[in-house]
Design a protein around this motif. Structure first.
Motif, PDB file in Angstrom:
ATOM      1  N   ARG A  95       0.833  -1.214   0.000  1.00 55.30           N
ATOM      2  CA  ARG A  95       0.000   0.000   0.000  1.00 55.30           C
ATOM      3  C   ARG A  95       0.863   1.258   0.000  1.00 55.30           C
ATOM      4  O   ARG A  95       0.580   2.219  -0.713  1.00 55.30           O
ATOM      5  N   LYS A  96       1.930   1.256   0.816  1.00 56.28           N
ATOM      6  CA  LYS A  96       2.829   2.414   0.863  1.00 56.28           C
ATOM      7  C   LYS A  96       3.514   2.623  -0.485  1.00 56.28           C
ATOM      8  O   LYS A  96       3.667   3.750  -0.950  1.00 56.28           O
ATOM      9  N   PHE A  97       3.942   1.521  -1.108  1.00 57.00           N
ATOM     10  CA  PHE A  97       4.584   1.653  -2.418  1.00 57.00           C
ATOM     11  C   PHE A  97       3.611   2.237  -3.440  1.00 57.00           C
ATOM     12  O   PHE A  97       3.971   3.126  -4.207  1.00 57.00           O
ATOM     13  N   ASN A  98       2.393   1.753  -3.469  1.00 61.20           N
ATOM     14  CA  ASN A  98       1.409   2.259  -4.427  1.00 61.20           C
ATOM     15  C   ASN A  98       1.191   3.752  -4.269  1.00 61.20           C
ATOM     16  O   ASN A  98       1.098   4.484  -5.253  1.00 61.20           O
ATOM     17  N   ALA A  99       1.112   4.215  -3.038  1.00 62.45           N
ATOM     18  CA  ALA A  99       0.934   5.652  -2.795  1.00 62.45           C
ATOM     19  C   ALA A  99       2.163   6.429  -3.271  1.00 62.45           C
ATOM     20  O   ALA A  99       2.037   7.472  -3.927  1.00 62.45           O
ATOM     21  N   ALA A 100       3.365   5.918  -2.973  1.00 62.10           N
ATOM     22  CA  ALA A 100       4.596   6.599  -3.367  1.00 62.10           C
ATOM     23  C   ALA A 100       4.818   6.531  -4.878  1.00 62.10           C
ATOM     24  O   ALA A 100       5.332   7.479  -5.476  1.00 62.10           O
ATOM     25  N   ALA A 101       4.433   5.435  -5.508  1.00 66.64           N
ATOM     26  CA  ALA A 101       4.670   5.254  -6.947  1.00 66.64           C
ATOM     27  C   ALA A 101       3.923   6.279  -7.782  1.00 66.64           C
ATOM     28  O   ALA A 101       4.354   6.619  -8.885  1.00 66.64           O
ATOM     29  N   ARG A 102       2.822   6.768  -7.267  1.00 63.81           N
ATOM     30  CA  ARG A 102       2.066   7.788  -8.000  1.00 63.81           C
ATOM     31  C   ARG A 102       2.832   9.108  -8.060  1.00 63.81           C
ATOM     32  O   ARG A 102       2.556   9.952  -8.901  1.00 63.81           O
ATOM     33  N   SER A 104       6.417   9.315  -8.024  1.00 65.15           N
ATOM     34  CA  SER A 104       7.762   9.202  -8.582  1.00 65.15           C
ATOM     35  C   SER A 104       7.885   7.927  -9.410  1.00 65.15           C
ATOM     36  O   SER A 104       7.313   6.901  -9.064  1.00 65.15           O
ATOM     37  N   ASP A 105       8.677   8.013 -10.462  1.00 62.68           N
ATOM     38  CA  ASP A 105       8.967   6.823 -11.265  1.00 62.68           C
ATOM     39  C   ASP A 105      10.404   6.347 -11.039  1.00 62.68           C
ATOM     40  O   ASP A 105      10.987   5.664 -11.869  1.00 62.68           O
ATOM     41  N   ALA A 106      10.965   6.659  -9.868  1.00 64.06           N
ATOM     42  CA  ALA A 106      12.349   6.290  -9.556  1.00 64.06           C
ATOM     43  C   ALA A 106      12.523   4.788  -9.439  1.00 64.06           C
ATOM     44  O   ALA A 106      13.612   4.264  -9.662  1.00 64.06           O
ATOM     45  N   VAL A 107      11.467   4.076  -9.070  1.00 64.68           N
ATOM     46  CA  VAL A 107      11.515   2.632  -8.936  1.00 64.68           C
ATOM     47  C   VAL A 107      10.251   2.045  -9.563  1.00 64.68           C
ATOM     48  O   VAL A 107       9.172   2.620  -9.477  1.00 64.68           O
ATOM     49  N   GLY A 108      10.427   0.910 -10.203  1.00 70.38           N
ATOM     50  CA  GLY A 108       9.278   0.192 -10.757  1.00 70.38           C
ATOM     51  C   GLY A 108       9.225  -1.193 -10.146  1.00 70.38           C
ATOM     52  O   GLY A 108      10.241  -1.721  -9.681  1.00 70.38           O
ATOM     53  N   VAL A 109       8.048  -1.766 -10.081  1.00 63.70           N
ATOM     54  CA  VAL A 109       7.896  -3.140  -9.625  1.00 63.70           C
ATOM     55  C   VAL A 109       7.068  -3.892 -10.648  1.00 63.70           C
ATOM     56  O   VAL A 109       6.307  -3.301 -11.418  1.00 63.70           O
ATOM     57  N   TRP A 110       7.237  -5.185 -10.662  1.00 62.24           N
ATOM     58  CA  TRP A 110       6.498  -6.030 -11.603  1.00 62.24           C
ATOM     59  C   TRP A 110       6.315  -7.400 -10.983  1.00 62.24           C
ATOM     60  O   TRP A 110       7.025  -7.777 -10.057  1.00 62.24           O
ATOM     61  N   HIS A 111       5.331  -8.119 -11.482  1.00 65.00           N
ATOM     62  CA  HIS A 111       5.204  -9.526 -11.115  1.00 65.00           C
ATOM     63  C   HIS A 111       4.448 -10.277 -12.208  1.00 65.00           C
ATOM     64  O   HIS A 111       3.705  -9.694 -12.983  1.00 65.00           O
ATOM     65  N   GLU A 112       4.680 -11.576 -12.245  1.00 64.50           N
ATOM     66  CA  GLU A 112       4.006 -12.496 -13.154  1.00 64.50           C
ATOM     67  C   GLU A 112       3.675 -13.755 -12.367  1.00 64.50           C
ATOM     68  O   GLU A 112       4.476 -14.197 -11.551  1.00 64.50           O
ATOM     69  N   THR A 113       2.505 -14.318 -12.615  1.00 64.05           N
ATOM     70  CA  THR A 113       2.060 -15.505 -11.904  1.00 64.05           C
ATOM     71  C   THR A 113       1.684 -16.582 -12.919  1.00 64.05           C
ATOM     72  O   THR A 113       0.933 -16.300 -13.852  1.00 64.05           O
ATOM     73  N   PHE A 114       2.190 -17.792 -12.711  1.00 66.32           N
ATOM     74  CA  PHE A 114       1.908 -18.908 -13.602  1.00 66.32           C
ATOM     75  C   PHE A 114       1.385 -20.080 -12.792  1.00 66.32           C
ATOM     76  O   PHE A 114       2.046 -20.513 -11.853  1.00 66.32           O
TER      77      PHE A 114
END
Length: 167
Positions: A95-102, A104-114
C-alpha cells in the motif's frame, strides 16, 4: 551447496504456482525513493522461510538494476492469502509503495504468476546443486522420470530415445 554430478530433474506432487516478482531501479541515485521498496522484502522473505505452512515451497533471487525473485507456491490461494493478509508483512508495504509510486517513477515493480498443472513442466540440471524447482520439490535423477525434455514434459513416451536433449 553440493554439486550433484550427472543429470537430474525436478519432481513435485500436484499443481503449483510460479510467481516472479521484481523491481527496477529506474533512477538509482534517488535512493530515498526506492529504499523503502527494497527494504520491505527481507521481512517478507523471513516470514515465508520461517512459516512453510503459508504455502511457499521455495525461493531464489538475483540482484542488479532489475531484481528478480522466483517463488514456488503450493497453489494460487496460498500466494493470494499471503498478499492480502493484514497480519503478514506484505500488504502494508505494498500500500505504501502504491501511494509513493504515483509521485515518482524512480523505482518500478512487476510480477508475473503462472499456474502449473501436475506433470506439465520440465527441468534438467547437469552438474549443479539443487536449485529452482528441484529445490522447492524433489531433486531426482533424470532416469527416474524420463531421459528427454519432451518425455519429461509429457510430449513423448518416456522410452522414446529418438531425440536426445544433450543435458
Amino acid at each position: 551447496m553440493d554439486i550433484h554430478h550427472g543429470r537430474f530433474t525436478a519432481d513435485i506432487d500436484g499443481d503449483f504456482v510460479v510467481f516472479l516478482i521484481g523491481m527496477r531501479f529506474n533512477k538509482p541515485l534517488q535512493v530515498s525513493k526506492w529504499w523503502p521498496v527494497f527494504t520491505a522484502m527481507p521481512a517478507m522473505m523471513r516470514t515465508i522461510a520461517q512459516h512453510p505452512e503459508i504455502g511457499c515451497l521455495g525461493t531464489r533471487n538475483w540482484f542488479g538494476r532489475t531484481t528478480i525473485l522466483v517463488q514456488f507456491w503450493r497453489d494460487f490461494e496460498s500466494l493470494d492469502r499471503f498478499a492480502k493478509d493484514r497480519d503478514l508483512p506484505h500488504l502494508e508495504p505494498w500500500r505504501k509503495f502504491n501511494a509513493a509510486a504515483r509521485k515518482s517513477d524512480a523505482v518500478g515493480v512487476w510480477h508475473e504468476t503462472f499456474q502449473v498443472r501436475a506433470g506439465e513442466y520440465e527441468a534438467v540440471y547437469a552438474n549443479m546443486p539443487a536449485v529452482g524447482l528441484a529445490r522447492a520439490g524433489r531433486h531426482v535423477p533424470v532416469r527416474s522420470k524420463a531421459d528427454t525434455a519432451a518425455a519429461r514434459i509429457g510430449k513423448a513416451p518416456a522410452d522414446d530415445q529418438s531425440t536426445v536433449d544433450g543435458y
